[in-house]
Design an enzyme around this catalytic site. Sequence first.
Site, mmCIF file in Angstrom:
data_model
loop_
_atom_site.group_PDB
_atom_site.id
_atom_site.type_symbol
_atom_site.label_atom_id
_atom_site.label_comp_id
_atom_site.label_asym_id
_atom_site.label_seq_id
_atom_site.Cartn_x
_atom_site.Cartn_y
_atom_site.Cartn_z
ATOM 1 N N GLY A 50 0.808 -1.225 0.000
ATOM 2 C CA GLY A 50 0.000 0.000 0.000
ATOM 3 C C GLY A 50 0.832 1.262 0.000
ATOM 4 O O GLY A 50 0.470 2.278 0.574
ATOM 5 N N VAL B 23 8.598 2.968 2.095
ATOM 6 C CA VAL B 23 9.983 3.457 2.009
ATOM 7 C C VAL B 23 10.087 4.900 2.504
ATOM 8 O O VAL B 23 11.145 5.364 2.908
ATOM 9 C CB VAL B 23 10.517 3.307 0.571
ATOM 10 C CG1 VAL B 23 9.935 4.376 -0.347
ATOM 11 C CG2 VAL B 23 12.035 3.298 0.515
ATOM 12 N N LYS C 235 7.280 21.709 -9.976
ATOM 13 C CA LYS C 235 8.677 21.420 -10.318
ATOM 14 C C LYS C 235 8.871 21.710 -11.796
ATOM 15 O O LYS C 235 8.291 21.060 -12.656
ATOM 16 C CB LYS C 235 8.989 19.947 -10.038
ATOM 17 C CG LYS C 235 10.328 19.472 -10.570
ATOM 18 C CD LYS C 235 10.446 17.960 -10.503
ATOM 19 C CE LYS C 235 11.678 17.449 -11.180
ATOM 20 N NZ LYS C 235 11.724 15.958 -11.207
ATOM 21 N N LEU D 200 9.101 -0.397 -6.526
ATOM 22 C CA LEU D 200 10.450 -0.838 -6.147
ATOM 23 C C LEU D 200 10.618 -2.339 -6.336
ATOM 24 O O LEU D 200 11.744 -2.821 -6.540
ATOM 25 C CB LEU D 200 10.734 -0.446 -4.694
ATOM 26 C CG LEU D 200 10.694 1.055 -4.394
ATOM 27 C CD1 LEU D 200 10.860 1.311 -2.905
ATOM 28 C CD2 LEU D 200 11.752 1.804 -5.192
ATOM 29 N N ILE E 237 8.666 7.091 -9.616
ATOM 30 C CA ILE E 237 7.215 7.137 -9.831
ATOM 31 C C ILE E 237 6.890 7.080 -11.323
ATOM 32 O O ILE E 237 5.870 6.532 -11.743
ATOM 33 C CB ILE E 237 6.621 8.386 -9.141
ATOM 34 C CG1 ILE E 237 6.795 8.247 -7.618
ATOM 35 C CG2 ILE E 237 5.162 8.587 -9.503
ATOM 36 C CD1 ILE E 237 6.477 9.494 -6.844
ATOM 37 N N TYR F 140 11.964 3.656 -25.798
ATOM 38 C CA TYR F 140 11.323 4.607 -24.882
ATOM 39 C C TYR F 140 11.881 4.425 -23.470
ATOM 40 O O TYR F 140 11.882 3.314 -22.919
ATOM 41 C CB TYR F 140 9.801 4.408 -24.855
ATOM 42 C CG TYR F 140 9.130 5.344 -23.862
ATOM 43 C CD1 TYR F 140 8.687 4.877 -22.628
ATOM 44 C CD2 TYR F 140 9.009 6.704 -24.130
ATOM 45 C CE1 TYR F 140 8.122 5.743 -21.705
ATOM 46 C CE2 TYR F 140 8.429 7.576 -23.219
ATOM 47 C CZ TYR F 140 8.005 7.087 -21.993
ATOM 48 O OH TYR F 140 7.454 7.941 -21.075
HETATM 49 C C1 LIG Z 1 16.036 7.231 -1.262
HETATM 50 C C2 LIG Z 1 14.939 7.222 -2.272
HETATM 51 C C3 LIG Z 1 14.520 8.412 -2.851
HETATM 52 C C4 LIG Z 1 13.492 8.406 -3.800
HETATM 53 N N1 LIG Z 1 13.095 9.586 -4.413
HETATM 54 C C5 LIG Z 1 12.183 9.530 -5.411
HETATM 55 C C6 LIG Z 1 11.789 10.705 -6.116
HETATM 56 O O1 LIG Z 1 12.204 11.824 -5.811
HETATM 57 N N2 LIG Z 1 10.906 10.577 -7.148
HETATM 58 C C7 LIG Z 1 10.376 9.371 -7.507
HETATM 59 O O2 LIG Z 1 9.616 9.322 -8.459
HETATM 60 N N3 LIG Z 1 10.710 8.228 -6.828
HETATM 61 C C8 LIG Z 1 11.590 8.300 -5.801
HETATM 62 N N4 LIG Z 1 11.913 7.153 -5.137
HETATM 63 C C9 LIG Z 1 11.175 5.921 -5.449
HETATM 64 C C10 LIG Z 1 9.864 5.948 -4.660
HETATM 65 O O3 LIG Z 1 10.128 6.114 -3.296
HETATM 66 C C11 LIG Z 1 9.126 4.645 -4.867
HETATM 67 O O4 LIG Z 1 8.986 4.388 -6.232
HETATM 68 C C12 LIG Z 1 7.729 4.722 -4.277
HETATM 69 O O5 LIG Z 1 7.774 5.121 -2.934
HETATM 70 C C13 LIG Z 1 7.066 3.378 -4.416
HETATM 71 O O6 LIG Z 1 7.475 2.540 -3.419
HETATM 72 P P1 LIG Z 1 6.692 1.155 -3.349
HETATM 73 O O7 LIG Z 1 5.227 1.430 -3.168
HETATM 74 O O8 LIG Z 1 7.114 0.349 -4.522
HETATM 75 O O9 LIG Z 1 7.302 0.456 -2.073
HETATM 76 P P2 LIG Z 1 7.136 0.835 -0.543
HETATM 77 O O10 LIG Z 1 6.916 2.270 -0.341
HETATM 78 O O11 LIG Z 1 8.291 0.171 0.148
HETATM 79 O O12 LIG Z 1 5.765 0.089 -0.086
HETATM 80 C C14 LIG Z 1 5.755 -1.310 0.140
HETATM 81 C C15 LIG Z 1 4.374 -1.675 0.700
HETATM 82 O O13 LIG Z 1 4.306 -3.093 0.818
HETATM 83 C C16 LIG Z 1 3.733 -3.413 2.064
HETATM 84 N N5 LIG Z 1 4.191 -4.748 2.458
HETATM 85 C C17 LIG Z 1 5.441 -5.221 2.454
HETATM 86 N N6 LIG Z 1 5.462 -6.493 2.896
HETATM 87 C C18 LIG Z 1 4.167 -6.813 3.196
HETATM 88 C C19 LIG Z 1 3.518 -7.977 3.686
HETATM 89 N N7 LIG Z 1 4.190 -9.100 3.988
HETATM 90 N N8 LIG Z 1 2.181 -7.956 3.865
HETATM 91 C C20 LIG Z 1 1.475 -6.835 3.544
HETATM 92 N N9 LIG Z 1 2.014 -5.698 3.082
HETATM 93 C C21 LIG Z 1 3.361 -5.707 2.915
HETATM 94 C C22 LIG Z 1 4.209 -2.318 3.000
HETATM 95 O O14 LIG Z 1 3.384 -2.234 4.139
HETATM 96 C C23 LIG Z 1 4.078 -1.090 2.067
HETATM 97 O O15 LIG Z 1 2.736 -0.656 2.112
HETATM 98 C C24 LIG Z 1 12.894 7.168 -4.159
HETATM 99 C C25 LIG Z 1 13.304 5.980 -3.567
HETATM 100 C C26 LIG Z 1 14.323 5.990 -2.632
HETATM 101 C C27 LIG Z 1 14.747 4.687 -2.013
HETATM 102 N N1 LIG Z 2 9.052 12.423 -20.094
HETATM 103 C C1 LIG Z 2 9.681 13.668 -19.723
HETATM 104 C C2 LIG Z 2 10.992 13.394 -18.980
HETATM 105 C C3 LIG Z 2 11.642 14.677 -18.670
HETATM 106 C C4 LIG Z 2 11.792 15.702 -19.536
HETATM 107 N N2 LIG Z 2 12.424 16.726 -18.873
HETATM 108 C C5 LIG Z 2 12.633 16.383 -17.635
HETATM 109 C C6 LIG Z 2 13.181 17.100 -16.604
HETATM 110 C C7 LIG Z 2 13.231 16.481 -15.380
HETATM 111 CL CL1 LIG Z 2 13.823 17.405 -14.085
HETATM 112 C C8 LIG Z 2 12.800 15.177 -15.185
HETATM 113 C C9 LIG Z 2 12.241 14.465 -16.228
HETATM 114 C C10 LIG Z 2 12.163 15.078 -17.450
HETATM 115 C C11 LIG Z 2 8.716 14.424 -18.847
HETATM 116 O O1 LIG Z 2 8.510 14.039 -17.720
HETATM 117 O O2 LIG Z 2 8.206 15.411 -19.325
#
Ligand SMILES: Cc1cc2nc3c(=O)[nH]c(=O)nc-3n(C[C@H](O)[C@H](O)[C@H](O)COP(=O)(O)OP(=O)(O)OC[C@H]3O[C@@H](n4cnc5c(N)ncnc54)[C@H](O)[C@@H]3O)c2cc1C
Ligand SMILES: N[C@H](Cc1c[nH]c2cc(Cl)ccc12)C(=O)O
Length: 512
Positions: free
Chosen positions: A10, A42, A75, A346, A359, A449
């Site tokens: 979630g 996370v 942004k 992830l 994301i 892509y």
């Molecule tokens: C340091 C860092 C910085 C980031 N910065 C960015 C950013 O700026 N921009 C961006 O686009 N992305 C960023 N990301 C990626 C982004 O954080 C993730 O893509 C996003 O949070 C999705 O995480 P998730 O939902 O895949 O996993 P998680 O957030 O880890 O969620 C996992 C879920 O699974 C559930 N779960 C796990 N095991 C069980 C179980 N056994 N039973 C039931 N539930 C369970 C947990 O409760 C939780 O709800 C970053 C990631 C990291 C590590």
């Molecule tokens: N698909 C594009 C990816 C992209 C184009 N310019 C930027 C700048 C930054 Cl900071 C992140 C991603 C992209 C989009 O998202 O428009």
Amino acid sequence: MVRRVVIVGGGTAGWMTATYLQATLRDKVSITLVESDRVPTVGVGEATFSTIRGFFQTVGLAEQDWMPACNATYKLAIRFENWREPGHHFYHPFERLRVADGFTLAEWWQRYGGGERFDQECFLISALCDAKRSPRFLDGRLFEDAVPDGEEGPATLSEQVTQFPYAYHFDAALLAGHLMRLGTGRGVTRVVDDVLATRLDERGWISHVVTREHGDLHGDLFIDCTGFRGMLINQALGEPFVSYARELPNDRAVALRVPSDVEREGIRPYTTATAMDAGWIWTIPLYGRLGMGYVYASDHASPEEAERTLRDFAGPAARDLEANHIRMRIGRNRNSWVGNCVAIGLSSGFVEPLESTGIFFIQHGIEQLVKHFPAGGHDDGLRRDYNRLIARCMDGVREFLFFHYYGAARADTPYWKAAKTRDLPDGFAERLASFERRLPDTENIWPHYHGFEPYSWTSMLLGLGGLTPAPRPVLDLLEPAGARREFAELRRRAEWLAAELPSQYEYFTARH
Ligand SMILES: Cc1cc2nc3c(=O)[nH]c(=O)nc-3n(C[C@H](O)[C@H](O)[C@H](O)COP(=O)(O)OP(=O)(O)OC[C@H]3O[C@@H](n4cnc5c(N)ncnc54)[C@H](O)[C@@H]3O)c2cc1C
Ligand SMILES: N[C@H](Cc1c[nH]c2cc(Cl)ccc12)C(=O)O
């Protein structure tokens, strides 16, 4: 037939998947999401691509519906600081390069560029960022649709044709909660429980998951959104993980949530990536706080050193704040769709957040799952097509991020020296060699892509300063008058917009 969808997890991935599938497939499928209240998300993931607008439009959320609830801001770009040399900065914006007489302004800049900052001369957004401007006027008009009195209006193209000029920063936990309420209000079944085991049928596909208190959850399609642990796809189904460690050594992060006085400090309309001795620090401005984190290579810094570096960088505002240390699994599954299990988020794959791609990978995975949805029953061809495009997209981002380090001029620490001698990703050598002869274009960047267009590669190449490709010789034969007019027009509009637009702080304070 595939009619019962079970999502495990979630976080941002789980609730983006649930709401998007519900909005597109509606009553043709049942959606159950099970999430633990013991396993934390996370806790980061706050800057996005501009294409996330498509997600919000699909699930029917206008900006005023969700931005105030998620402390969201705009942004316009990423500001790269100290990647070329200490004190230098440049922007990677959401803005395509203008063309004059068949050549981009970046190509004309190479031949006739006046200043040291190509991004200031070739992009409008650089000036808006330096002036901390909102991309919208107080009446909501987008800056692209406004022109100085007496001038002709810009061509207003559909969003499908233009590069929409901004993305968002938001509080990831607040957004997941907002999407959870939206999804459950539209019929998604939410089960708060721990999944204890995954049971397979005679084919080796998932028949059900076993929960602690709510029995067995059966389904036709299971979506693994359990984060880095990959509970279904890696642990239960044993899908191998393809590490990117050879190309991208940053495998740790430490994050802080730093309160900010938006009235005094303003709100920067960009993410900042500040290069450090063993990695880089992100600064993401939300409405009321900063998300900050140090992404680093554990071969070059310890968690204690990294936390100390981050606290020093954040200053007194970081005192007494709790730091969140994160191990990052960098790479992707060999296949993100195995049998009747699709990994999204992830659990599917991840690279460091240098270009806010986490994301974007989620949204891309969900959109492609809908396009390849096995409505009539599971299909090897659909699954194979899906896996190929997901893998190519992630491999392309790997190459783009590798280039951020390889193409950076700085080489003042062992970490930055090592970035220049690392083996190139397979197939990149030829593309890299072509950058010596011409700027990135559609023929010499990653051929599949991956979310980025030639102007993004050009922004990084000319900003990072490690490579200095020669101008195209043909420009010596062409008159630069048209390009000079474009440069002058861009400068005039940039100056007018920087003067006329409200600051981001003014915009959001008036709209909150
Ligand atoms: C340091 C860092 C910085 C980031 N910065 C960015 C950013 O700026 N921009 C961006 O686009 N992305 C960023 N990301 C990626 C982004 O954080 C993730 O893509 C996003 O949070 C999705 O995480 P998730 O939902 O895949 O996993 P998680 O957030 O880890 O969620 C996992 C879920 O699974 C559930 N779960 C796990 N095991 C069980 C179980 N056994 N039973 C039931 N539930 C369970 C947990 O409760 C939780 O709800 C970053 C990631 C990291 C590590
Ligand atoms: N698909 C594009 C990816 C992209 C184009 N310019 C930027 C700048 C930054 Cl900071 C992140 C991603 C992209 C989009 O998202 O428009």
